[in-house]
Design a protein around this motif. Sequence first.
Motif, PDB file in Angstrom:
ATOM      1  N   LEU A   1       0.802  -1.218   0.000  1.00 42.06           N
ATOM      2  CA  LEU A   1       0.000   0.000   0.000  1.00 42.06           C
ATOM      3  C   LEU A   1       0.836   1.269   0.000  1.00 42.06           C
ATOM      4  CD1 LEU A   1      -2.901   1.141   0.165  1.00 42.06           C
ATOM      5  CD2 LEU A   1      -2.678   1.065   2.662  1.00 42.06           C
ATOM      6  N   ILE A   2       1.899   1.328   0.827  1.00 45.90           N
ATOM      7  CA  ILE A   2       2.687   2.563   0.917  1.00 45.90           C
ATOM      8  C   ILE A   2       3.978   2.497   0.107  1.00 45.90           C
ATOM      9  CG2 ILE A   2       1.766   3.069   3.206  1.00 45.90           C
ATOM     10  CD1 ILE A   2       4.425   2.125   4.391  1.00 45.90           C
ATOM     11  N   HIS A   3       4.206   1.386  -0.610  1.00 53.51           N
ATOM     12  CA  HIS A   3       5.421   1.207  -1.417  1.00 53.51           C
ATOM     13  C   HIS A   3       6.674   1.491  -0.580  1.00 53.51           C
ATOM     14  CE1 HIS A   3       3.216   0.646  -5.184  1.00 53.51           C
ATOM     15  NE2 HIS A   3       2.418   1.622  -4.777  1.00 53.51           N
ATOM     16  N   ALA A   4       6.746   0.847   0.593  1.00 54.38           N
ATOM     17  CA  ALA A   4       7.849   1.087   1.518  1.00 54.38           C
ATOM     18  C   ALA A   4       9.197   0.706   0.915  1.00 54.38           C
ATOM     19  CB  ALA A   4       7.623   0.297   2.814  1.00 54.38           C
ATOM     20  N   ASP A   5       9.218  -0.268   0.016  1.00 54.57           N
ATOM     21  CA  ASP A   5      10.477  -0.674  -0.599  1.00 54.57           C
ATOM     22  C   ASP A   5      11.084   0.452  -1.425  1.00 54.57           C
ATOM     23  OD1 ASP A   5       8.110  -1.130  -2.101  1.00 54.57           O
ATOM     24  OD2 ASP A   5       9.240  -2.273  -3.589  1.00 54.57           O
ATOM     25  N   GLN A   6      10.244   1.271  -2.070  1.00 57.65           N
ATOM     26  CA  GLN A   6      10.742   2.396  -2.849  1.00 57.65           C
ATOM     27  C   GLN A   6      11.148   3.555  -1.929  1.00 57.65           C
ATOM     28  OE1 GLN A   6       7.960   3.434  -5.974  1.00 57.65           O
ATOM     29  NE2 GLN A   6       7.563   1.282  -6.457  1.00 57.65           N
ATOM     30  N   LEU A   7      10.358   3.780  -0.874  1.00 54.93           N
ATOM     31  CA  LEU A   7      10.691   4.840   0.077  1.00 54.93           C
ATOM     32  C   LEU A   7      12.007   4.546   0.787  1.00 54.93           C
ATOM     33  CD1 LEU A   7       7.192   5.441   1.752  1.00 54.93           C
ATOM     34  CD2 LEU A   7       8.349   6.938   0.119  1.00 54.93           C
ATOM     35  N   ALA A   8      12.321   3.258   0.946  1.00 52.71           N
ATOM     36  CA  ALA A   8      13.513   2.866   1.698  1.00 52.71           C
ATOM     37  C   ALA A   8      14.784   3.433   1.087  1.00 52.71           C
ATOM     38  CB  ALA A   8      13.604   1.341   1.780  1.00 52.71           C
ATOM     39  N   ASP A   9      14.899   3.407  -0.241  1.00 53.98           N
ATOM     40  CA  ASP A   9      16.105   3.921  -0.893  1.00 53.98           C
ATOM     41  C   ASP A   9      16.327   5.395  -0.574  1.00 53.98           C
ATOM     42  OD1 ASP A   9      16.588   1.457  -1.926  1.00 53.98           O
ATOM     43  OD2 ASP A   9      16.084   1.954  -3.994  1.00 53.98           O
ATOM     44  N   TYR A  10      15.262   6.181  -0.649  1.00 50.86           N
ATOM     45  CA  TYR A  10      15.391   7.604  -0.314  1.00 50.86           C
ATOM     46  C   TYR A  10      15.759   7.777   1.155  1.00 50.86           C
ATOM     47  CZ  TYR A  10      12.958   8.263  -4.776  1.00 50.86           C
ATOM     48  OH  TYR A  10      12.611   8.239  -6.099  1.00 50.86           O
ATOM     49  N   GLY A  11      15.161   6.950   2.007  1.00 51.83           N
ATOM     50  CA  GLY A  11      15.447   7.046   3.434  1.00 51.83           C
ATOM     51  C   GLY A  11      16.895   6.720   3.756  1.00 51.83           C
ATOM     52  N   ILE A  12      17.430   5.658   3.129  1.00 57.46           N
ATOM     53  CA  ILE A  12      18.829   5.272   3.356  1.00 57.46           C
ATOM     54  C   ILE A  12      19.761   6.404   2.934  1.00 57.46           C
ATOM     55  CG2 ILE A  12      20.647   3.687   2.613  1.00 57.46           C
ATOM     56  CD1 ILE A  12      18.422   1.546   2.350  1.00 57.46           C
ATOM     57  N   PHE A  13      19.469   7.029   1.799  1.00 59.05           N
ATOM     58  CA  PHE A  13      20.281   8.145   1.314  1.00 59.05           C
ATOM     59  C   PHE A  13      20.286   9.281   2.337  1.00 59.05           C
ATOM     60  CE2 PHE A  13      21.548  11.791  -1.145  1.00 59.05           C
ATOM     61  CZ  PHE A  13      22.367  11.298  -2.148  1.00 59.05           C
ATOM     62  N   ILE A  14      19.122   9.589   2.886  1.00 58.56           N
ATOM     63  CA  ILE A  14      19.002  10.679   3.857  1.00 58.56           C
ATOM     64  C   ILE A  14      19.793  10.364   5.125  1.00 58.56           C
ATOM     65  CG2 ILE A  14      17.384  11.853   5.417  1.00 58.56           C
ATOM     66  CD1 ILE A  14      15.293  11.615   3.162  1.00 58.56           C
TER      67      ILE A  14
ATOM     68  N   LEU B   1      28.081  -1.770  -5.376  1.00 55.87           N
ATOM     69  CA  LEU B   1      27.609  -0.628  -6.170  1.00 55.87           C
ATOM     70  C   LEU B   1      26.443   0.062  -5.471  1.00 55.87           C
ATOM     71  CD1 LEU B   1      27.920   0.937  -8.822  1.00 55.87           C
ATOM     72  CD2 LEU B   1      26.291  -0.641  -9.864  1.00 55.87           C
ATOM     73  N   ASN B   2      25.498  -0.737  -4.959  1.00 56.75           N
ATOM     74  CA  ASN B   2      24.354  -0.162  -4.239  1.00 56.75           C
ATOM     75  C   ASN B   2      24.794   0.562  -2.976  1.00 56.75           C
ATOM     76  OD1 ASN B   2      22.366  -0.999  -6.037  1.00 56.75           O
ATOM     77  ND2 ASN B   2      22.114  -2.984  -5.035  1.00 56.75           N
ATOM     78  N   ILE B   3      25.767  -0.030  -2.271  1.00 54.85           N
ATOM     79  CA  ILE B   3      26.265   0.581  -1.046  1.00 54.85           C
ATOM     80  C   ILE B   3      26.999   1.883  -1.341  1.00 54.85           C
ATOM     81  CG2 ILE B   3      27.999   0.273   0.775  1.00 54.85           C
ATOM     82  CD1 ILE B   3      27.069  -2.648   0.935  1.00 54.85           C
ATOM     83  N   ALA B   4      27.788   1.879  -2.416  1.00 58.09           N
ATOM     84  CA  ALA B   4      28.486   3.114  -2.801  1.00 58.09           C
ATOM     85  C   ALA B   4      27.487   4.203  -3.181  1.00 58.09           C
ATOM     86  CB  ALA B   4      29.430   2.829  -3.963  1.00 58.09           C
ATOM     87  N   ARG B   5      26.408   3.813  -3.844  1.00 55.63           N
ATOM     88  CA  ARG B   5      25.416   4.791  -4.317  1.00 55.63           C
ATOM     89  C   ARG B   5      24.553   5.327  -3.188  1.00 55.63           C
ATOM     90  NH1 ARG B   5      20.159   3.781  -6.116  1.00 55.63           N
ATOM     91  NH2 ARG B   5      20.571   1.537  -6.036  1.00 55.63           N
ATOM     92  N   LEU B   6      24.145   4.456  -2.275  1.00 56.58           N
ATOM     93  CA  LEU B   6      23.180   4.861  -1.253  1.00 56.58           C
ATOM     94  C   LEU B   6      23.797   5.109   0.119  1.00 56.58           C
ATOM     95  CD1 LEU B   6      20.170   2.545  -2.162  1.00 56.58           C
ATOM     96  CD2 LEU B   6      20.343   5.007  -2.503  1.00 56.58           C
TER      97      LEU B   6
ATOM     98  N   PHE C   1       9.764  -1.896   9.526  1.00 55.69           N
ATOM     99  CA  PHE C   1       8.395  -2.236   9.147  1.00 55.69           C
ATOM    100  C   PHE C   1       8.357  -2.910   7.780  1.00 55.69           C
ATOM    101  CE2 PHE C   1       4.268  -0.645   7.256  1.00 55.69           C
ATOM    102  CZ  PHE C   1       3.480  -1.599   7.887  1.00 55.69           C
ATOM    103  N   SER C   2       9.083  -2.346   6.822  1.00 57.79           N
ATOM    104  CA  SER C   2       9.119  -2.919   5.468  1.00 57.79           C
ATOM    105  C   SER C   2       9.728  -4.317   5.478  1.00 57.79           C
ATOM    106  CB  SER C   2       9.921  -1.994   4.547  1.00 57.79           C
ATOM    107  OG  SER C   2      10.165  -2.584   3.303  1.00 57.79           O
ATOM    108  N   THR C   3      10.845  -4.456   6.211  1.00 57.87           N
ATOM    109  CA  THR C   3      11.551  -5.742   6.274  1.00 57.87           C
ATOM    110  C   THR C   3      10.666  -6.831   6.861  1.00 57.87           C
ATOM    111  OG1 THR C   3      13.710  -4.664   6.468  1.00 57.87           O
ATOM    112  CG2 THR C   3      13.529  -6.909   7.307  1.00 57.87           C
TER     113      THR C   3
ATOM    114  N   PRO D   1      19.730  -0.554   7.090  1.00 56.86           N
ATOM    115  CA  PRO D   1      19.795  -0.149   5.677  1.00 56.86           C
ATOM    116  C   PRO D   1      20.719  -1.037   4.835  1.00 56.86           C
ATOM    117  CG  PRO D   1      19.993   1.758   7.107  1.00 56.86           C
ATOM    118  CD  PRO D   1      20.061   0.556   7.987  1.00 56.86           C
ATOM    119  N   MET D   2      21.867  -1.396   5.401  1.00 51.02           N
ATOM    120  CA  MET D   2      22.805  -2.225   4.645  1.00 51.02           C
ATOM    121  C   MET D   2      22.236  -3.613   4.381  1.00 51.02           C
ATOM    122  SD  MET D   2      26.881  -2.857   5.382  1.00 51.02           S
ATOM    123  CE  MET D   2      27.164  -1.147   5.789  1.00 51.02           C
ATOM    124  N   ALA D   3      21.453  -4.134   5.332  1.00 51.65           N
ATOM    125  CA  ALA D   3      20.816  -5.443   5.123  1.00 51.65           C
ATOM    126  C   ALA D   3      19.874  -5.399   3.924  1.00 51.65           C
ATOM    127  CB  ALA D   3      20.067  -5.868   6.385  1.00 51.65           C
ATOM    128  N   LYS D   4      19.126  -4.293   3.797  1.00 47.24           N
ATOM    129  CA  LYS D   4      18.215  -4.146   2.659  1.00 47.24           C
ATOM    130  C   LYS D   4      18.991  -4.159   1.343  1.00 47.24           C
ATOM    131  CE  LYS D   4      14.283  -2.896   2.673  1.00 47.24           C
ATOM    132  NZ  LYS D   4      12.991  -3.616   2.529  1.00 47.24           N
TER     133      LYS D   4
END
Length: 326
Positions: free
Chosen positions: A36-49, A171-176, A215-217, A284-287
């Motif tokens: 419903l809230i697309h938490a998987d997509q929000l997670a990337d922005y959250g990790i960056f922040i 690559l994901n870790i370097a980016r986020l 919550f997402s995990t 975040p790293m686990a995700k």
Amino acid sequence: MLEQLKRLAKDWFLIGMILCVVLASLAPQIGRAGGLIHADQLADYGIFIIFFLHGIGLSTESLIKGIARWRLHVLVQAFTFIVFPLLWVGLNFALGRFLPNDLMLGFFYLAALPSTISSSVAMTSMARGNVPAAIFNATLSTLLGIFLTPLLVSLLVGSQGGSLSLGEAMLNIARLLMLPFIIGQLLRPLWGKWFARYKKYTNLIDRGVILLLVFSTFSDSVTDGLWSKHGFGLIAYTIVGAAIFLFVVLRLTKWAAQRAGFDAEDEITAVFCGSKKTMASGVPMAKLLFGTHPALGVIVLPIMFYHQLQLFVCSILAQRYAKRAD
């Protein structure tokens, strides 16, 4: 100890994690991937922040002050990335056949994580230890963990016949993780003082993102049958395992610091930096490392319990150290 229990009961972050697990168990369709809230997509922005805030909040000046105690730094980093994984080998040998494989993977992930910056420095300061050295060690551990944690996890997963794309994970870790941390450091001369004035609110954002990730995990894992496969005995196993890790490593760090001839201030730094593991980076790293792994909720359970246990036990130790005679 009663005072510590009261403080733990009032910890809104602990209560928030419990509520996230309960809500994910009752209504996983809200937070699961594509839910419903697309938490998987929000997670990337959250990790960056999160890692942008870590970067802009890190004082380079304090880091430089603590660089001279190289023997102390070697000991702390050896405990963080060598002794902890070796302790897991012993735990796996003794109890691995009795525990779920996914939980043992979670304990190894706990062992491979870097130290935490905030509580390591706070506990060292409370105990009247070497704060500049604590800042240096905790920060160095975080930076090393960006590379060493994925490497250690990939070695274990590969040895068990599984697959983990180390290149993609890095690559994901370097980016986020690494990119926002560097951006934060570059912007610190311009915005660092402004962010410091509102640290209370940036900490709320940091913890709020972690709760979203929890919550997402758990929503994904409950959807995959987390409780139907393992039951609530899983919680008891996790608490016992986390306690074993913490109490053994606290004894070993103190023993090693005394054998190395460190003074009381450096011993305190070794104990509090060498025994800590980060949940702020760990979830975040686990995700990023495990992606849509169906047992991700089980994998992050050890760090969730270890985090609360280390805060409770180390705050008691810090108060005892603080009362020592000069």
